[in-house]
Scaffold this motif. Structure first.
Motif, PDB file in Angstrom:
ATOM      1  N   VAL A  58       0.849  -1.202   0.000  1.00  0.00           N
ATOM      2  CA  VAL A  58       0.000   0.000   0.000  1.00  0.00           C
ATOM      3  C   VAL A  58       0.880   1.246   0.000  1.00  0.00           C
ATOM      4  O   VAL A  58       0.825   2.055  -0.920  1.00  0.00           O
ATOM      5  CB  VAL A  58      -0.974   0.000   1.200  1.00  0.00           C
ATOM      6  N   LEU A  59       1.702   1.415   1.019  1.00  0.00           N
ATOM      7  CA  LEU A  59       2.656   2.523   1.022  1.00  0.00           C
ATOM      8  C   LEU A  59       3.935   2.162   0.275  1.00  0.00           C
ATOM      9  O   LEU A  59       4.830   2.995   0.128  1.00  0.00           O
ATOM     10  CB  LEU A  59       2.987   2.942   2.459  1.00  0.00           C
ATOM     11  N   THR A  60       4.002   0.924  -0.190  1.00  0.00           N
ATOM     12  CA  THR A  60       5.116   0.491  -1.049  1.00  0.00           C
ATOM     13  C   THR A  60       4.535  -0.029  -2.366  1.00  0.00           C
ATOM     14  O   THR A  60       3.323  -0.180  -2.503  1.00  0.00           O
ATOM     15  CB  THR A  60       5.939  -0.638  -0.401  1.00  0.00           C
ATOM     16  N   GLY A  61       5.411  -0.329  -3.296  1.00  0.00           N
ATOM     17  CA  GLY A  61       4.972  -0.988  -4.516  1.00  0.00           C
ATOM     18  C   GLY A  61       4.420  -2.366  -4.198  1.00  0.00           C
ATOM     19  O   GLY A  61       4.513  -2.848  -3.057  1.00  0.00           O
ATOM     20  N   PRO A  62       3.834  -3.031  -5.190  1.00  0.00           N
ATOM     21  CA  PRO A  62       3.219  -4.340  -4.960  1.00  0.00           C
ATOM     22  C   PRO A  62       4.194  -5.361  -4.372  1.00  0.00           C
ATOM     23  O   PRO A  62       5.312  -5.514  -4.868  1.00  0.00           O
ATOM     24  CB  PRO A  62       2.759  -4.762  -6.362  1.00  0.00           C
ATOM     25  N   VAL A  63       3.757  -6.050  -3.325  1.00  0.00           N
ATOM     26  CA  VAL A  63       4.601  -7.057  -2.691  1.00  0.00           C
ATOM     27  C   VAL A  63       4.909  -8.191  -3.662  1.00  0.00           C
ATOM     28  O   VAL A  63       6.004  -8.758  -3.639  1.00  0.00           O
ATOM     29  CB  VAL A  63       3.929  -7.597  -1.412  1.00  0.00           C
ATOM     30  N   ARG A  64       3.960  -8.503  -4.546  1.00  0.00           N
ATOM     31  CA  ARG A  64       4.202  -9.595  -5.503  1.00  0.00           C
ATOM     32  C   ARG A  64       5.410  -9.291  -6.389  1.00  0.00           C
ATOM     33  O   ARG A  64       6.154 -10.206  -6.768  1.00  0.00           O
ATOM     34  CB  ARG A  64       2.959  -9.848  -6.358  1.00  0.00           C
ATOM     35  N   ASP A  65       5.621  -8.028  -6.722  1.00  0.00           N
ATOM     36  CA  ASP A  65       6.767  -7.655  -7.549  1.00  0.00           C
ATOM     37  C   ASP A  65       8.067  -7.819  -6.760  1.00  0.00           C
ATOM     38  O   ASP A  65       9.084  -8.270  -7.308  1.00  0.00           O
ATOM     39  CB  ASP A  65       6.634  -6.212  -8.035  1.00  0.00           C
ATOM     40  N   THR A  66       8.028  -7.436  -5.485  1.00  0.00           N
ATOM     41  CA  THR A  66       9.199  -7.602  -4.624  1.00  0.00           C
ATOM     42  C   THR A  66       9.554  -9.080  -4.489  1.00  0.00           C
ATOM     43  O   THR A  66      10.733  -9.468  -4.589  1.00  0.00           O
ATOM     44  CB  THR A  66       8.907  -7.008  -3.231  1.00  0.00           C
ATOM     45  N   ILE A  67       8.547  -9.923  -4.282  1.00  0.00           N
ATOM     46  CA  ILE A  67       8.771 -11.362  -4.126  1.00  0.00           C
ATOM     47  C   ILE A  67       9.271 -11.969  -5.431  1.00  0.00           C
ATOM     48  O   ILE A  67      10.182 -12.818  -5.431  1.00  0.00           O
ATOM     49  CB  ILE A  67       7.486 -12.052  -3.642  1.00  0.00           C
ATOM     50  N   ALA A  68       8.705 -11.543  -6.542  1.00  0.00           N
ATOM     51  CA  ALA A  68       9.138 -12.076  -7.839  1.00  0.00           C
ATOM     52  C   ALA A  68      10.603 -11.759  -8.094  1.00  0.00           C
ATOM     53  O   ALA A  68      11.363 -12.608  -8.600  1.00  0.00           O
ATOM     54  CB  ALA A  68       8.261 -11.505  -8.949  1.00  0.00           C
ATOM     55  N   ALA A  69      11.034 -10.543  -7.747  1.00  0.00           N
ATOM     56  CA  ALA A  69      12.434 -10.165  -7.945  1.00  0.00           C
ATOM     57  C   ALA A  69      13.350 -11.007  -7.062  1.00  0.00           C
ATOM     58  O   ALA A  69      14.437 -11.435  -7.494  1.00  0.00           O
ATOM     59  CB  ALA A  69      12.616  -8.679  -7.646  1.00  0.00           C
ATOM     60  N   TRP A  70      12.924 -11.266  -5.829  1.00  0.00           N
ATOM     61  CA  TRP A  70      13.722 -12.101  -4.923  1.00  0.00           C
ATOM     62  C   TRP A  70      13.809 -13.531  -5.445  1.00  0.00           C
ATOM     63  O   TRP A  70      14.894 -14.133  -5.437  1.00  0.00           O
ATOM     64  CB  TRP A  70      13.093 -12.082  -3.532  1.00  0.00           C
ATOM     65  N   MET A  72       1.305   7.307  -2.819  1.00  0.00           N
ATOM     66  CA  MET A  72       0.514   6.981  -1.632  1.00  0.00           C
ATOM     67  C   MET A  72       0.937   7.825  -0.431  1.00  0.00           C
ATOM     68  O   MET A  72       0.101   8.253   0.373  1.00  0.00           O
ATOM     69  CB  MET A  72       0.617   5.494  -1.320  1.00  0.00           C
ATOM     70  N   TYR A  73       2.235   8.075  -0.306  1.00  0.00           N
ATOM     71  CA  TYR A  73       2.675   8.979   0.758  1.00  0.00           C
ATOM     72  C   TYR A  73       2.105  10.375   0.535  1.00  0.00           C
ATOM     73  O   TYR A  73       1.667  11.045   1.482  1.00  0.00           O
ATOM     74  CB  TYR A  73       4.201   9.037   0.807  1.00  0.00           C
ATOM     75  N   ALA A  74       2.090  10.824  -0.719  1.00  0.00           N
ATOM     76  CA  ALA A  74       1.532  12.139  -1.028  1.00  0.00           C
ATOM     77  C   ALA A  74       0.045  12.187  -0.685  1.00  0.00           C
ATOM     78  O   ALA A  74      -0.455  13.202  -0.170  1.00  0.00           O
ATOM     79  CB  ALA A  74       1.754  12.470  -2.504  1.00  0.00           C
ATOM     80  N   LEU A  75      -0.671  11.092  -0.944  1.00  0.00           N
ATOM     81  CA  LEU A  75      -2.086  11.018  -0.615  1.00  0.00           C
ATOM     82  C   LEU A  75      -2.288  11.128   0.894  1.00  0.00           C
ATOM     83  O   LEU A  75      -3.173  11.862   1.373  1.00  0.00           O
ATOM     84  CB  LEU A  75      -2.666   9.707  -1.143  1.00  0.00           C
ATOM     85  N   ALA A  76      -1.476  10.403   1.668  1.00  0.00           N
ATOM     86  CA  ALA A  76      -1.580  10.481   3.123  1.00  0.00           C
ATOM     87  C   ALA A  76      -1.312  11.899   3.616  1.00  0.00           C
ATOM     88  O   ALA A  76      -1.989  12.403   4.527  1.00  0.00           O
ATOM     89  CB  ALA A  76      -0.616   9.495   3.775  1.00  0.00           C
ATOM     90  N   GLU A  77      -0.332  12.568   3.025  1.00  0.00           N
ATOM     91  CA  GLU A  77      -0.014  13.945   3.418  1.00  0.00           C
ATOM     92  C   GLU A  77      -1.168  14.894   3.091  1.00  0.00           C
ATOM     93  O   GLU A  77      -1.501  15.783   3.882  1.00  0.00           O
ATOM     94  CB  GLU A  77       1.268  14.388   2.727  1.00  0.00           C
ATOM     95  N   GLU A  78      -1.796  14.702   1.924  1.00  0.00           N
ATOM     96  CA  GLU A  78      -2.951  15.531   1.554  1.00  0.00           C
ATOM     97  C   GLU A  78      -4.092  15.361   2.550  1.00  0.00           C
ATOM     98  O   GLU A  78      -4.723  16.338   2.967  1.00  0.00           O
ATOM     99  CB  GLU A  78      -3.441  15.165   0.157  1.00  0.00           C
ATOM    100  N   LEU A  79      -4.357  14.120   2.907  1.00  0.00           N
ATOM    101  CA  LEU A  79      -5.427  13.855   3.867  1.00  0.00           C
ATOM    102  C   LEU A  79      -5.134  14.528   5.207  1.00  0.00           C
ATOM    103  O   LEU A  79      -6.012  15.159   5.805  1.00  0.00           O
ATOM    104  CB  LEU A  79      -5.598  12.348   4.054  1.00  0.00           C
TER     105      LEU A  79
END
Length: 220
Positions: free
Chosen positions: A17-29, A106-113
């Motif tokens: 959510v605050l990071t890129g997709p976990v599936r992409d991180t796992i696939a790279a690993w 997503m960080y920018a969205l949290a800051e806006e809120l």
């Protein structure tokens, strides 16, 4: 003229959510370590699926009952490699999360809120991964991490703890998570919940609840 604001706080998950997709991180690993994908999928299903028994190694890792080193050894023993080599347990989770990157939108969205007067918080199941604490502590309050409180999603007590720390009723809080069981867990305690796939769709969904939030990113 904007409509009525329906929530007073937005609670974000971290990984995916605050990071890129976990599936992409796992696939790279898996590519880097030569992990047999089927061995990982089989283990994840056994330890994390809805039908998994209570107390699996992932459950105990998330609640802090199992150390990272203990989990690394257990996971390595279950995994196979494409060329038949044994999986090195030393630093296994560190390698798994090495490719995780923040989603700046997503960080920018949290800051806006937050700038609009909406409370923003974090509720995350930890896998021994390092959180950017300086950044999230400055932006999000409260920060509820499973391994620090001995509770885990999607069980009700961790959502109830988050609500207690916010000091808000469940119906005035919306939870954003990329995993369906966690979304359903939030709804089960009366929270609103938004399934996350990308920053644009999550922003649009939150704009329905916070009408003074632009439905599209100012940078977009």
């Amino acid at each position: 003229m904007t409509g009525e604001r329906l929530v007073d706080a937005v609670v974000f998950d971290y990984g995916g959510v605050l990071t890129g997709p976990v599936r992409d991180t796992i696939a790279a690993w898996m590519e880097s370590d030569g992990i047999d994908p089927e061995s990982f999928t089989r283990t994840l299903r056994a330890w994390l699926s809805r039908g998994a028994p209570d107390g699996t190694p992932i459950h105990r890792l998330e609640t802090g009952e199992l150390s990272v080193e203990e989990f690394d050894a257990l996971l390595a023993a279950e995994l196979g490699t494409v060329d038949g080599r044994p999986v090195d347990p030393n630093g296994l989770l560190g390698r798994l999360f090495a490719g995780m990157r923040p989603d700046q939108a997503m960080y920018a969205l949290a800051e806006e809120l937050r700038d609009l007067g909406v409370r923003v918080a974090l509720l995350s199941n930890s896998w021994g991964n390092a959180y950017p604490r300086e950044r999230i502590d400055a932006l999000l309050d409260p920060v509820v991490i499973s391994g620090e409180v001995g509770l885990r999603k999607p069980q009700a007590p961790i959502y109830e703890l988050t609500l207690d720390r916010l000091g808000l009723p469940a119906e005035r809080v919306v939870f954003v998570d990329d995993a369906e069981p966690n979304v359903l867990g939030a709804r089960a305690v009366g929270m609103r919940a938004v399934p996350h796939t990308d920053a644009g769709s999550t922003r649009a969904a939150l704009a329905e609840l916070v009408p003074d939030l632009p439905g599209r990113s100012p940078a977009g």
